[in-house]
Design an enzyme around this catalytic site. Structure first.
Site, PDB file in Angstrom:
ATOM      1  CB  VAL A   1       3.410  -3.659  -8.078  1.00 47.39           C
ATOM      2  CG1 VAL A   1       2.228  -4.236  -7.328  1.00 47.39           C
ATOM      3  CG2 VAL A   1       3.667  -2.213  -7.684  1.00 47.39           C
TER       4      VAL A   1
ATOM      5  N   GLY B   1      -2.206  -3.602  -2.944  1.00 43.49           N
ATOM      6  CA  GLY B   1      -2.424  -2.507  -1.992  1.00 43.49           C
ATOM      7  C   GLY B   1      -3.706  -2.761  -1.222  1.00 43.49           C
TER       8      GLY B   1
ATOM      9  CE1 TYR C   1      -0.488   9.330  -7.172  1.00 40.78           C
ATOM     10  CE2 TYR C   1      -1.750  11.288  -7.765  1.00 40.78           C
ATOM     11  CZ  TYR C   1      -1.692  10.004  -7.244  1.00 40.78           C
ATOM     12  OH  TYR C   1      -2.842   9.398  -6.798  1.00 40.78           O
ATOM     13  CB  ALA C   2       0.459  14.559 -12.999  1.00 39.95           C
TER      14      ALA C   2
HETATM   15  N1  LIG Z   1      -6.201   8.655  -1.214  1.00 35.74           N
HETATM   16  C1  LIG Z   1      -6.403   9.507  -2.192  1.00 35.74           C
HETATM   17  O1  LIG Z   1      -6.746  10.685  -1.963  1.00 35.74           O
HETATM   18  C2  LIG Z   1      -6.254   9.053  -3.624  1.00 35.74           C
HETATM   19  C3  LIG Z   1      -6.734   9.911  -4.629  1.00 35.74           C
HETATM   20  C4  LIG Z   1      -6.604   9.534  -5.965  1.00 35.74           C
HETATM   21  C5  LIG Z   1      -6.012   8.334  -6.304  1.00 35.74           C
HETATM   22  N2  LIG Z   1      -5.546   7.516  -5.288  1.00 35.74           N
HETATM   23  C6  LIG Z   1      -4.905   6.265  -5.708  1.00 35.74           C
HETATM   24  O2  LIG Z   1      -5.540   5.166  -5.099  1.00 35.74           O
HETATM   25  C7  LIG Z   1      -4.583   4.133  -4.856  1.00 35.74           C
HETATM   26  C8  LIG Z   1      -4.684   3.717  -3.393  1.00 35.74           C
HETATM   27  O3  LIG Z   1      -4.438   4.853  -2.575  1.00 35.74           O
HETATM   28  P1  LIG Z   1      -4.608   4.796  -0.986  1.00 35.74           P
HETATM   29  O4  LIG Z   1      -5.122   6.089  -0.565  1.00 35.74           O
HETATM   30  O5  LIG Z   1      -5.288   3.552  -0.601  1.00 35.74           O
HETATM   31  O6  LIG Z   1      -3.051   4.687  -0.552  1.00 35.74           O
HETATM   32  P2  LIG Z   1      -2.395   4.058   0.771  1.00 35.74           P
HETATM   33  O7  LIG Z   1      -3.358   4.070   1.903  1.00 35.74           O
HETATM   34  O8  LIG Z   1      -1.097   4.775   0.920  1.00 35.74           O
HETATM   35  O9  LIG Z   1      -2.114   2.517   0.373  1.00 35.74           O
HETATM   36  C9  LIG Z   1      -1.234   2.214  -0.667  1.00 35.74           C
HETATM   37  C10 LIG Z   1      -1.078   0.720  -0.803  1.00 35.74           C
HETATM   38  O10 LIG Z   1      -0.198   0.447  -1.893  1.00 35.74           O
HETATM   39  C11 LIG Z   1       0.784  -0.495  -1.485  1.00 35.74           C
HETATM   40  N3  LIG Z   1       2.016  -0.293  -2.262  1.00 35.74           N
HETATM   41  C12 LIG Z   1       2.727   0.861  -2.405  1.00 35.74           C
HETATM   42  N4  LIG Z   1       3.818   0.641  -3.170  1.00 35.74           N
HETATM   43  C13 LIG Z   1       3.796  -0.682  -3.514  1.00 35.74           C
HETATM   44  C14 LIG Z   1       4.655  -1.531  -4.260  1.00 35.74           C
HETATM   45  N5  LIG Z   1       5.792  -1.066  -4.847  1.00 35.74           N
HETATM   46  N6  LIG Z   1       4.328  -2.838  -4.398  1.00 35.74           N
HETATM   47  C15 LIG Z   1       3.201  -3.328  -3.832  1.00 35.74           C
HETATM   48  N7  LIG Z   1       2.338  -2.595  -3.100  1.00 35.74           N
HETATM   49  C16 LIG Z   1       2.642  -1.279  -2.932  1.00 35.74           C
HETATM   50  C17 LIG Z   1       1.000  -0.208  -0.008  1.00 35.74           C
HETATM   51  O11 LIG Z   1       1.617  -1.321   0.649  1.00 35.74           O
HETATM   52  P3  LIG Z   1       2.111  -1.187   2.199  1.00 35.74           P
HETATM   53  O12 LIG Z   1       0.856  -1.219   3.027  1.00 35.74           O
HETATM   54  O13 LIG Z   1       2.976  -2.359   2.417  1.00 35.74           O
HETATM   55  O14 LIG Z   1       2.830   0.119   2.290  1.00 35.74           O
HETATM   56  C18 LIG Z   1      -0.440   0.057   0.446  1.00 35.74           C
HETATM   57  O15 LIG Z   1      -1.081  -1.167   0.704  1.00 35.74           O
HETATM   58  C19 LIG Z   1      -3.235   4.701  -5.254  1.00 35.74           C
HETATM   59  O16 LIG Z   1      -2.911   4.249  -6.550  1.00 35.74           O
HETATM   60  C20 LIG Z   1      -3.448   6.194  -5.278  1.00 35.74           C
HETATM   61  O17 LIG Z   1      -2.622   6.825  -6.226  1.00 35.74           O
HETATM   62  C21 LIG Z   1      -5.648   7.852  -3.973  1.00 35.74           C
END
Ligand SMILES: NC(=O)c1ccc[n+]([C@@H]2O[C@H](COP(=O)([O-])OP(=O)(O)OC[C@H]3O[C@@H](n4cnc5c(N)ncnc54)[C@H](OP(=O)(O)O)[C@@H]3O)[C@@H](O)[C@H]2O)c1
Length: 247
Positions: A66, A14, A157-158
């Site tokens: 993944v 990601g 998600y949780a």
């Molecule tokens: N943003 C928040 O408020 C927040 C809060 C708490 C925790 N988190 C956690 O932090 C992490 C990153 O979040 P983010 O905000 O950066 O999310 P994001 O901007 O939506 O980016 C998600 C990334 O994960 C990749 N991805 C999704 N499904 C995948 C799969 N099956 N195989 C490989 N890659 C995959 C996506 O690839 P593509 O670019 O190709 O779609 C993207 O690069 C996540 O685990 C999320 O749960 C986020």
């Protein structure tokens, strides 16, 4: 905070978007070789690559899912052949598909668990196999406080994020003797595409609940990830570092 990761290789799943992108860019700035991965968003992967063309010699971008163990295995083989074993693996791939339990489609339950939990297992399994041989490693996964407190409309998600913490804590005990540390960073509301669908009024309500009265930036999360990835963090393992603005 100044970090020095020269001579090290970091894989960031990601890593082309959102928090993962900020982590990839922070590692590049700190001198690391970075292998950033994504699932399907070619446009954002290209934007990320273009924006970091000054580091093109240290940056490799791969596409795989993944949830597909065979794809993760092939990816790690290719990385080892080309770059050697990675010292650092950050799992920032993740999705959400919100719905109350009574209305949740089985498909949405499965997709979120497969991506966030099984996907993390797949990456961690291959990562420790590489790291065991070199008797060194840093694994960091992105979890969420929702895994601890729960949230209406986010049971899938949780559950996936709580499971991730249990996976990390167990794995940390298995590999500690090989000087591999495994930790979670747990961000609160971070301004990325991940929460871009929240209506403005809802965002304002959530912001008021954050003691620091703002959503975090992806960079706010990248710094603690690099801290846990550093050699200096050698006595921190099996822990969850909250980056929530005090939430
Ligand atoms: N943003 C928040 O408020 C927040 C809060 C708490 C925790 N988190 C956690 O932090 C992490 C990153 O979040 P983010 O905000 O950066 O999310 P994001 O901007 O939506 O980016 C998600 C990334 O994960 C990749 N991805 C999704 N499904 C995948 C799969 N099956 N195989 C490989 N890659 C995959 C996506 O690839 P593509 O670019 O190709 O779609 C993207 O690069 C996540 O685990 C999320 O749960 C986020």
């Amino acid at each position: 905070m100044e970090f020095d990761f020269k001579g090290q290789t970091a894989i960031v799943t990601g890593g082309t978007r959102g928090i993962g992108r900020a982590v990839s860019e922070a590692f590049l700035k700190a001198g690391s070789k970075v292998i950033a991965t994504y699932r399907s968003n070619e446009e954002e992967a290209k934007n990320f690559s273009d924006a970091n063309s000054a580091h093109s010699e240290c940056l490799d971008i791969h596409r795989f899912d993944v949830t597909r163990y065979d794809e993760v295995e092939t990816f790690f083989k290719e990385v080892e052949e080309k770059h050697g074993a990675p010292q650092i693996v950050v799992v920032s791939s993740g999705i959400r598909a919100d719905s109350i339990v009574g209305m949740m489609k089985t498909e949405d339950w499965n997709n979120v668990i497969d991506t966030n939990l099984t996907g993390t297992f797949n990456v961690c399994k291959l990562a420790v196999q590489c790291m065991m041989r070199q008797k060194y490693g840093r694994i960091i996964t992105l979890t969420s406080p929702i895994g601890k407190i729960g949230f209406a409309g986010q049971a899938n998600y949780a559950a996936s994020k709580a499971g991730q913490v249990a996976l990390v804590k167990s794995l940390s005990k298995e590999v500690a003797s090989r000087k591999i540390t495994v930790n979670c960073v747990s961000p609160g509301f971070i301004d990325t595409d991940f929460i871009a669908d929240l209506p403005d009024e809802q965002r304002d309500v959530y912001k008021q609940q954050v003691p620091l009265k703002r959503f975090g930036t992806a960079r706010d999360v990248a710094t603690p990830v690099l801290f846990l990835a550093s050699k200096e963090s050698s006595y921190i393992t099996g822990s969850v570092l909250e980056v929530t603005g005090g939430l």
